[in-house]
Design a protein around this motif. Structure first.
Motif, PDB file in Angstrom:
ATOM      1  N   THR A 263       0.493  -8.904   7.423  1.00  0.00           N
ATOM      2  CA  THR A 263       0.162  -8.050   6.280  1.00  0.00           C
ATOM      3  C   THR A 263      -0.964  -7.092   6.653  1.00  0.00           C
ATOM      4  O   THR A 263      -0.917  -5.904   6.322  1.00  0.00           O
ATOM      5  CB  THR A 263      -0.273  -8.920   5.067  1.00  0.00           C
ATOM      6  OG1 THR A 263       0.726  -9.888   4.838  1.00  0.00           O
ATOM      7  CG2 THR A 263      -0.465  -8.091   3.819  1.00  0.00           C
TER       8      THR A 263
ATOM      9  N   ALA B 165      -0.744  -3.040   6.674  1.00  0.00           N
ATOM     10  CA  ALA B 165      -1.637  -2.190   5.882  1.00  0.00           C
ATOM     11  C   ALA B 165      -2.355  -1.178   6.765  1.00  0.00           C
ATOM     12  O   ALA B 165      -2.577  -0.034   6.371  1.00  0.00           O
ATOM     13  CB  ALA B 165      -2.644  -3.053   5.139  1.00  0.00           C
TER      14      ALA B 165
ATOM     15  N   CYS C   8       0.082  -3.026   1.651  1.00  0.00           N
ATOM     16  CA  CYS C   8      -1.079  -2.654   0.826  1.00  0.00           C
ATOM     17  C   CYS C   8      -0.960  -3.280  -0.563  1.00  0.00           C
ATOM     18  O   CYS C   8      -1.938  -3.802  -1.102  1.00  0.00           O
ATOM     19  CB  CYS C   8      -1.179  -1.133   0.699  1.00  0.00           C
ATOM     20  SG  CYS C   8      -1.615  -0.290   2.225  1.00  0.00           S
TER      21      CYS C   8
ATOM     22  N   PHE D 283      -8.009   0.936   1.744  1.00  0.00           N
ATOM     23  CA  PHE D 283      -6.720   1.174   2.402  1.00  0.00           C
ATOM     24  C   PHE D 283      -6.776   2.400   3.316  1.00  0.00           C
ATOM     25  O   PHE D 283      -6.143   2.414   4.360  1.00  0.00           O
ATOM     26  CB  PHE D 283      -5.602   1.327   1.369  1.00  0.00           C
ATOM     27  CG  PHE D 283      -5.269   0.040   0.668  1.00  0.00           C
ATOM     28  CD1 PHE D 283      -5.144  -1.136   1.391  1.00  0.00           C
ATOM     29  CD2 PHE D 283      -5.082  -0.007  -0.705  1.00  0.00           C
ATOM     30  CE1 PHE D 283      -4.854  -2.338   0.754  1.00  0.00           C
ATOM     31  CE2 PHE D 283      -4.784  -1.193  -1.354  1.00  0.00           C
ATOM     32  CZ  PHE D 283      -4.677  -2.365  -0.616  1.00  0.00           C
TER      33      PHE D 283
ATOM     34  N   MET E 241      -8.685   1.306   6.534  1.00  0.00           N
ATOM     35  CA  MET E 241      -8.264   0.035   7.131  1.00  0.00           C
ATOM     36  C   MET E 241      -8.480   0.020   8.642  1.00  0.00           C
ATOM     37  O   MET E 241      -8.748  -1.028   9.218  1.00  0.00           O
ATOM     38  CB  MET E 241      -6.782  -0.223   6.836  1.00  0.00           C
ATOM     39  CG  MET E 241      -6.500  -0.818   5.487  1.00  0.00           C
ATOM     40  SD  MET E 241      -7.167  -2.469   5.272  1.00  0.00           S
ATOM     41  CE  MET E 241      -5.975  -3.442   6.155  1.00  0.00           C
TER      42      MET E 241
END
Lengths: 184, 198
Positions: free
Chosen positions: B15, B19, B27, B64, B67
């Motif tokens: 995950t 993302a 996300c 996000f 990231m």
């Protein structure tokens, strides 16, 4: 929980604030986050596309300018015997015409890009506005000269370079606007 | 051991990697895992529901987008929590001073909490009576487990300032709760619009 852990928790959170638990948000909010992220990705992609397009355009102008200079040098350095000069002129005229066409095409593309960027940009700082005005004056001057010598590869090259500079200013302004929007 | 805000949630590598690549499904998964905890933390710091909603959304968007800055040296939840805390503190600083906050605006979502509201000043309500900095310091230290050094960095003050604030905040909370305990219930009105200053 061991006695030590209990003691540690009591000393670090003597009032038991940690027992208050979580608060239910009561809204989802993912749609807004997704939409903001999508806009950000689109903006980045647009920026990359425009940037790479401008890099290609700038490289083409450079290549054409070098070709032109080499061609001119060849013409000027060769002896002026009639047979030889004619053959050189024939050899040079084909790429020069192609280059002019390529530059005219680039100039038209740049016009469209600048038009789009101009529409997207909001009001710009005075410093930027002065540069824009100066560049537009220079482009107008080149256009005047082009009306007298429409096949001048040098003038078309200058025009494309000026358009590239102009696009860069609008692009910077657009990037500032976009950054402002994204931070909201 | 689970922390007060329940932020210490593990996240799988797949995950995380997704993302980082900008995969929206990854996300969304992260958002849904941490949304409640992030909102809780933002609410505790901001003490205003609408502001906490804005802070939570902005913080997730920032997280996000950035990231790639998360290097994986510490747990992801710690990194995300720092983003939320930074956004919340920054949002509070942007507010005009002495802005009145209605207690009505304050969130009490559990049924037990709903019953308590208007009857007695419990710990949750007492928390809203603290000044912004007292509340930030006591929450980050006592619930989130931040060290004084970290809190000092976050609020731009010294470690001793953080320690002093913590003692003051705890003392004030104790006083507010005991004050409430001493008052008979019938004297406590159902006035939920009592305003507090930030």
């Amino acid at each position: 929980m061991t006695a030590h852990e209990q003691w540690k928790q009591n000393t670090s959170d003597p009032l038991g604030l940690g027992d208050l638990g979580t608060i239910e948000p009561g809204y989802d909010g993912w749609d807004q986050v997704e939409s903001a992220l999508q806009n950000h990705h689109d903006g980045q992609q647009r920026w990359r596309r425009l940037g790479s397009w401008m890099a290609v355009a700038a490289s083409l102008v450079l290549v054409i300018s070098i070709t032109l200079r080499n061609t001119e040098n060849q013409i000027s350095t060769k002896p002026s015997t009639p047979e030889f000069a004619t053959s050189v002129t024939k050899f040079a005229s084909v790429p020069v015409q192609d280059n002019i066409k390529a530059l005219i095409g680039m100039s038209q593309n740049m016009e469209q890009q600048v038009k789009k960027l101009r529409q997207k940009s909001s009001s710009m700082p005075a410093e930027f506005a002065i540069y824009v005005a100066e560049l537009e004056d220079l482009i107008a001057q080149v256009d005047n000269e082009l009306s007298l010598a429409p096949d001048s590869i040098d003038l078309w090259g200058q025009r494309v370079n000026l358009m590239l500079d102009l696009a860069q200013i609008y692009q910077q302004q657009w990037q500032i606007d976009y950054g402002r929007m994204a931070s909201l | 051991m689970m922390m007060g805000s329940g932020f210490d949630i593990d996240l799988d590598e797949v995950t995380l990697a997704g993302a980082k690549r900008g995969d929206m499904r990854a996300c969304e998964k992260i958002y849904r895992k941490f949304h409640r905890q992030a909102f809780t933390l933002a609410s505790r710091i901001c003490k205003n529901r609408e502001l906490a909603q804005d802070v939570t959304q902005e913080a997730f968007i920032t997280a996000f987008r950035r990231m790639h800055q998360y290097r994986g040296e510490s747990p992801f939840w710690g990194w995300l929590r720092r983003v939320i805390v930074n956004h919340a503190i920054s949002a509070l600083r942007k507010l005009p001073r002495h802005e009145a906050i209605e207690l009505e605006d304050y969130m009490v979502t559990s049924s037990a909490g709903q019953e308590r509201l208007g009857q007695c000043m419990d710990l949750e309500q007492a928390l809203t009576q603290l000044s912004d900095e007292d509340r930030i310091v006591v929450w980050l230290h006592d619930v989130e487990g931040y060290k004084h050094r970290e809190i000092a960095k976050l609020v731009g003050k010294s470690e001793s300032y953080s320690k002093t604030r913590l003692n003051r905040a705890r003392g004030k909370l104790r006083a507010l709760i005991s004050e409430c305990d001493q008052q008979p219930l019938q004297n406590m009105t159902h006035d939920t619009t009592l305003s507090a200053t930030v």
